[in-house]
Write a protein that holds these residues in place. Structure first.
Motif, PDB file in Angstrom:
ATOM      1  N   GLY A 257       0.804  -1.218   0.000  1.00 30.01           N
ATOM      2  CA  GLY A 257       0.000   0.000   0.000  1.00 30.01           C
ATOM      3  C   GLY A 257       0.832   1.261   0.000  1.00 30.01           C
ATOM      4  N   ALA A 258       1.963   1.246   0.712  1.00 28.03           N
ATOM      5  CA  ALA A 258       2.830   2.426   0.738  1.00 28.03           C
ATOM      6  C   ALA A 258       3.340   2.749  -0.657  1.00 28.03           C
ATOM      7  CB  ALA A 258       3.993   2.189   1.698  1.00 28.03           C
ATOM      8  N   ALA A 259       3.771   1.723  -1.400  1.00 30.09           N
ATOM      9  CA  ALA A 259       4.257   1.956  -2.763  1.00 30.09           C
ATOM     10  C   ALA A 259       3.143   2.503  -3.651  1.00 30.09           C
ATOM     11  CB  ALA A 259       4.824   0.659  -3.343  1.00 30.09           C
ATOM     12  N   ARG A 260       1.939   1.962  -3.513  1.00 29.69           N
ATOM     13  CA  ARG A 260       0.830   2.420  -4.349  1.00 29.69           C
ATOM     14  C   ARG A 260       0.435   3.848  -3.997  1.00 29.69           C
ATOM     15  NH1 ARG A 260      -0.885  -3.351  -3.611  1.00 29.69           N
ATOM     16  NH2 ARG A 260      -0.632  -4.310  -5.672  1.00 29.69           N
ATOM     17  N   LEU A 261       0.433   4.198  -2.708  1.00 33.19           N
ATOM     18  CA  LEU A 261       0.149   5.581  -2.331  1.00 33.19           C
ATOM     19  C   LEU A 261       1.203   6.531  -2.897  1.00 33.19           C
ATOM     20  CD1 LEU A 261      -1.003   5.360   1.401  1.00 33.19           C
ATOM     21  CD2 LEU A 261      -2.369   6.122  -0.548  1.00 33.19           C
ATOM     22  N   ALA A 262       2.447   6.047  -2.980  1.00 33.99           N
ATOM     23  CA  ALA A 262       3.529   6.866  -3.521  1.00 33.99           C
ATOM     24  C   ALA A 262       3.511   6.909  -5.046  1.00 33.99           C
ATOM     25  CB  ALA A 262       4.872   6.337  -3.031  1.00 33.99           C
ATOM     26  N   GLY A 263       2.679   6.081  -5.665  1.00 36.51           N
ATOM     27  CA  GLY A 263       2.566   6.087  -7.118  1.00 36.51           C
ATOM     28  C   GLY A 263       3.689   5.377  -7.837  1.00 36.51           C
ATOM     29  N   VAL A 264       4.318   4.393  -7.167  1.00 32.18           N
ATOM     30  CA  VAL A 264       5.414   3.655  -7.792  1.00 32.18           C
ATOM     31  C   VAL A 264       5.109   2.159  -7.738  1.00 32.18           C
ATOM     32  CG1 VAL A 264       7.151   5.402  -7.286  1.00 32.18           C
ATOM     33  CG2 VAL A 264       6.697   3.616  -5.601  1.00 32.18           C
ATOM     34  N   LEU A 364      -2.642   5.382   6.238  1.00 37.20           N
ATOM     35  CA  LEU A 364      -3.651   4.504   5.623  1.00 37.20           C
ATOM     36  C   LEU A 364      -3.029   3.466   4.696  1.00 37.20           C
ATOM     37  CD1 LEU A 364      -6.245   7.257   4.606  1.00 37.20           C
ATOM     38  CD2 LEU A 364      -6.280   5.839   6.674  1.00 37.20           C
ATOM     39  N   ALA A 365      -1.689   3.360   4.716  1.00 32.24           N
ATOM     40  CA  ALA A 365      -1.010   2.516   3.734  1.00 32.24           C
ATOM     41  C   ALA A 365      -1.511   1.079   3.756  1.00 32.24           C
ATOM     42  CB  ALA A 365       0.498   2.556   3.962  1.00 32.24           C
ATOM     43  N   ALA A 366      -1.664   0.487   4.940  1.00 30.26           N
ATOM     44  CA  ALA A 366      -2.075  -0.910   5.001  1.00 30.26           C
ATOM     45  C   ALA A 366      -3.504  -1.091   4.500  1.00 30.26           C
ATOM     46  CB  ALA A 366      -1.940  -1.445   6.426  1.00 30.26           C
ATOM     47  N   ALA A 367      -4.410  -0.204   4.892  1.00 32.20           N
ATOM     48  CA  ALA A 367      -5.789  -0.296   4.412  1.00 32.20           C
ATOM     49  C   ALA A 367      -5.846  -0.098   2.905  1.00 32.20           C
ATOM     50  CB  ALA A 367      -6.655   0.736   5.123  1.00 32.20           C
ATOM     51  N   PHE A 368      -5.051   0.845   2.391  1.00 30.47           N
ATOM     52  CA  PHE A 368      -5.002   1.072   0.952  1.00 30.47           C
ATOM     53  C   PHE A 368      -4.417  -0.149   0.246  1.00 30.47           C
ATOM     54  CE2 PHE A 368      -3.453   2.843  -3.037  1.00 30.47           C
ATOM     55  CZ  PHE A 368      -4.501   3.668  -3.412  1.00 30.47           C
ATOM     56  N   GLY A 369      -3.391  -0.742   0.844  1.00 29.10           N
ATOM     57  CA  GLY A 369      -2.816  -1.955   0.275  1.00 29.10           C
ATOM     58  C   GLY A 369      -3.815  -3.087   0.220  1.00 29.10           C
ATOM     59  N   ALA A 370      -4.687  -3.169   1.244  1.00 27.38           N
ATOM     60  CA  ALA A 370      -5.727  -4.196   1.226  1.00 27.38           C
ATOM     61  C   ALA A 370      -6.714  -3.946   0.098  1.00 27.38           C
ATOM     62  CB  ALA A 370      -6.446  -4.233   2.574  1.00 27.38           C
ATOM     63  N   ALA A 371      -7.160  -2.701  -0.051  1.00 26.52           N
ATOM     64  CA  ALA A 371      -8.147  -2.378  -1.078  1.00 26.52           C
ATOM     65  C   ALA A 371      -7.626  -2.689  -2.480  1.00 26.52           C
ATOM     66  CB  ALA A 371      -8.536  -0.908  -0.977  1.00 26.52           C
ATOM     67  N   ALA A 372      -6.331  -2.502  -2.684  1.00 27.48           N
ATOM     68  CA  ALA A 372      -5.738  -2.716  -4.006  1.00 27.48           C
ATOM     69  C   ALA A 372      -5.039  -4.062  -4.142  1.00 27.48           C
ATOM     70  CB  ALA A 372      -4.732  -1.596  -4.295  1.00 27.48           C
ATOM     71  N   ALA A 373      -5.174  -4.946  -3.150  1.00 29.69           N
ATOM     72  CA  ALA A 373      -4.425  -6.206  -3.139  1.00 29.69           C
ATOM     73  C   ALA A 373      -4.779  -7.088  -4.320  1.00 29.69           C
ATOM     74  CB  ALA A 373      -4.682  -6.950  -1.834  1.00 29.69           C
ATOM     75  N   GLU A 374      -3.788  -7.846  -4.762  1.00 30.51           N
ATOM     76  CA  GLU A 374      -3.952  -8.739  -5.896  1.00 30.51           C
ATOM     77  C   GLU A 374      -3.978 -10.194  -5.442  1.00 30.51           C
ATOM     78  OE1 GLU A 374      -2.061  -6.588  -9.683  1.00 30.51           O
ATOM     79  OE2 GLU A 374      -0.546  -7.216  -8.229  1.00 30.51           O
ATOM     80  N   ALA A 375      -4.322 -11.079  -6.347  1.00 29.08           N
ATOM     81  CA  ALA A 375      -4.347 -12.515  -6.072  1.00 29.08           C
ATOM     82  C   ALA A 375      -3.109 -13.161  -6.668  1.00 29.08           C
ATOM     83  CB  ALA A 375      -5.601 -13.154  -6.665  1.00 29.08           C
ATOM     84  N   ALA A 376      -2.555 -14.124  -5.939  1.00 29.52           N
ATOM     85  CA  ALA A 376      -1.332 -14.776  -6.404  1.00 29.52           C
ATOM     86  C   ALA A 376      -1.402 -16.275  -6.150  1.00 29.52           C
ATOM     87  CB  ALA A 376      -0.099 -14.187  -5.707  1.00 29.52           C
ATOM     88  N   GLY A 377      -0.618 -16.993  -6.916  1.00 27.04           N
ATOM     89  CA  GLY A 377      -0.441 -18.426  -6.708  1.00 27.04           C
ATOM     90  C   GLY A 377       1.030 -18.748  -6.840  1.00 27.04           C
ATOM     91  N   SER A 378       1.573 -19.504  -5.899  1.00 27.27           N
ATOM     92  CA  SER A 378       3.004 -19.819  -5.909  1.00 27.27           C
ATOM     93  C   SER A 378       3.217 -21.324  -5.893  1.00 27.27           C
ATOM     94  CB  SER A 378       3.709 -19.198  -4.697  1.00 27.27           C
ATOM     95  OG  SER A 378       3.688 -17.788  -4.774  1.00 27.27           O
ATOM     96  N   VAL A 379       4.289 -21.731  -6.527  1.00 25.82           N
ATOM     97  CA  VAL A 379       4.720 -23.133  -6.526  1.00 25.82           C
ATOM     98  C   VAL A 379       6.168 -23.164  -6.077  1.00 25.82           C
ATOM     99  CG1 VAL A 379       5.285 -25.101  -7.995  1.00 25.82           C
ATOM    100  CG2 VAL A 379       3.094 -23.944  -8.260  1.00 25.82           C
ATOM    101  N   ASP A 380       6.459 -24.044  -5.135  1.00 24.65           N
ATOM    102  CA  ASP A 380       7.827 -24.268  -4.670  1.00 24.65           C
ATOM    103  C   ASP A 380       7.923 -25.735  -4.287  1.00 24.65           C
ATOM    104  OD1 ASP A 380      10.324 -24.340  -3.577  1.00 24.65           O
ATOM    105  OD2 ASP A 380       9.905 -22.973  -1.915  1.00 24.65           O
TER     106      ASP A 380
END
Length: 454
Positions: A257-264, A364-380
């Motif tokens: 969220g911090a990165a998204r608020l900063a626009g990067v 509000l970085a964490a709340a903003f990060g939640a609102a904009a969060a993406e879905a991921a799938g990982s394999v290891d």
């Protein structure tokens, strides 16, 4: 703050810092609530909607829930533990390495015949009567079941069959958590994670049900997701059985969220409080892996810990250590911007050569990060390289990651992948390699579901 009536909103709830935001499709804040620490996520969400966030126009609610631990949970379940793998996998019993206090959560513990070889072939037939007998010994004594099969990542058939047998014996009110639902190489790590998830299932249900009731009351058409520890999302229905998956979500959501608020798209993020500074990195929506397993209540799990550095403010060498942490976090050919957020970002001493970004509404970085969060799938996991060779293994790993991202809710039209990392396993008698890959993408909008259906 105003919004067009037709705009679909994404709501993010930071249930740790008591913040909530509504964000429109362009990523703009349209409603904000700042509560008091200790307010429940449901109360924070209620307050946001009362402040004017749209209800009918809310497309999804994504929440950061507080970490659940055995020590802090008065509602932990008593767990039946079943391992499928006798006689091959009996040298180290279930719950080995657990303290007596932690192991006391276990009800009946058993190991039964079954399991698979490294390449998915059946190692021994599943002892179905033994599974049924185990289930009957658990009746009335446990609240959840954790079961783990040998090499079930490669072939989950025996886990799935055993889960069906247990469900038939105990009914739908006793959740069954399977080890193969956690992408972890080691049998013990998968087993430990399943036991912890089962032990926390009752507490997880209480938290999620309270939040679900709030969502239904205000925005019944909205989908509910939870933030994982890596800042990506977990469908709320999966959260009932995977409380460990959201451990660390408050920090994972904050970094993104911090990165998204900063626009990067990528950044080194520093969360500054009165007591400490935490340095982490977000790269195109993903947190770099530390390579270390995450421990919960002293138990080694199959979850991966993100790469973080914590520096105490009282440390006499604070500024020097912070400089070193920033240099390590940015290790790579591209210079990443530094973003400062937290309770006291302005208290940080000047850092020569660094011009940090201090985004507006950084609290509000964490709340903003939640609102904009993406879905991921990982394999290891380790792939046996059979007749098709290494390329077949790479293709399969990529497809497994893509499938996992889709199950988490990603839009199939907008998925992106990390490069496949490959490590040859030279110490095993057959050609094999450990492959790691992640697929990630924005959540599929509910209104767009029909557009991707065949």
């Amino acid at each position: 703050m105003t919004r067009p009536a037709e705009t679909r909103l994404r709501v993010g709830v930071d249930g740790v810092r008591a913040r909530a935001v509504a964000v429109d499709g362009e990523g703009r804040l349209v409603a904000v609530h700042r509560g008091r620490r200790g307010d429940s996520p449901a109360r924070v969400l209620d307050a946001l909607f009362r402040r004017g966030a749209g209800t009918a126009s809310t497309d999804r609610v994504v929440a950061i829930l507080p970490d659940l631990t055995l020590a802090g949970s008065a509602r932990r379940a008593r767990v039946g533990v079943l391992r499928i793998g006798a006689p091959a996998a009996t040298a180290v019993p279930p719950l080995a390495g657990w303290t007596t206090e932690r192991a006391s959560l276990a009800g009946p513990v058993a190991m039964v015949g079954g399991g698979h070889e490294y390449d998915g072939r059946v190692a021994a037939p599943l002892d179905v009567p033994a599974v049924a007998a185990f289930a009957r010994t658990c009746a009335g004594k446990v609240d959840a079941i954790a079961l783990t099969g040998v090499n079930a990542l490669e072939n989950p058939e025996h886990e799935q069959l055993a889960a069906a047998v247990i469900a038939e014996e105990l009914g739908p009110d006793v959740p069954v958590v399977r080890g193969a639902e956690t992408e972890a190489l080691g049998l013990l790590e998968r087993e430990n994670t399943a036991v912890l998830d089962a032990a926390l299932a009752r507490a997880a249900r209480a938290h999620i049900d309270e939040l679900s009731a709030s969502v239904r009351g205000h925005a019944p058409g909205a989908a509910l997701y939870l933030v994982r520890g890596d800042g990506t999302v977990l469908p709320a229905l999966d959260g009932y059985r995977h409380a460990t998956a959201w451990r660390g979500a408050a920090l994972g959501g904050l970094l993104h969220g911090a990165a998204r608020l900063a626009g990067v798209p990528s950044a080194i993020v520093v969360e500054v409080t009165a007591d400490r500074a935490v340095v982490g990195t977000t790269i195109d929506g993903l947190l770099p892996d530390s390579g270390l397993p995450r421990e919960i209540d002293g138990v080694r799990t199959g979850l991966r810990a993100p790469r973080l550095t914590v520096i105490q403010r009282r440390d006499a060498a604070f500024t020097g250590r912070l400089h070193a942490a920033l240099a390590r976090a940015g290790g790579g050919p591209d210079e990443l911007p530094v973003v400062l957020v937290g309770e006291a970002p302005d208290d940080l001493p000047a850092l020569p050569g660094i011009a940090p970004i201090r985004p507006e509404d950084g609290d509000l970085a964490a709340a903003f990060g939640a609102a904009a969060a993406e879905a991921a799938g990982s394999v290891d996991r380790i792939f046996w390289q059979g007749t098709g060779g290494g390329q077949d293994s790479v293709t399969r790993a990529r497809m497994l990651a893509l499938d996992a991202a889709l199950r988490a809710g990603a839009d199939p039209r907008k998925l992106r992948e990390t490069p496949v990392r490959e490590a040859l396993m030279t110490y095993v008698p057959v050609p094999a390699a450990r492959l790691q890959v992640t697929a990630v993408g924005p959540l599929l909008e509910l209104a767009d579901v029909a557009a991707v259906e065949p």
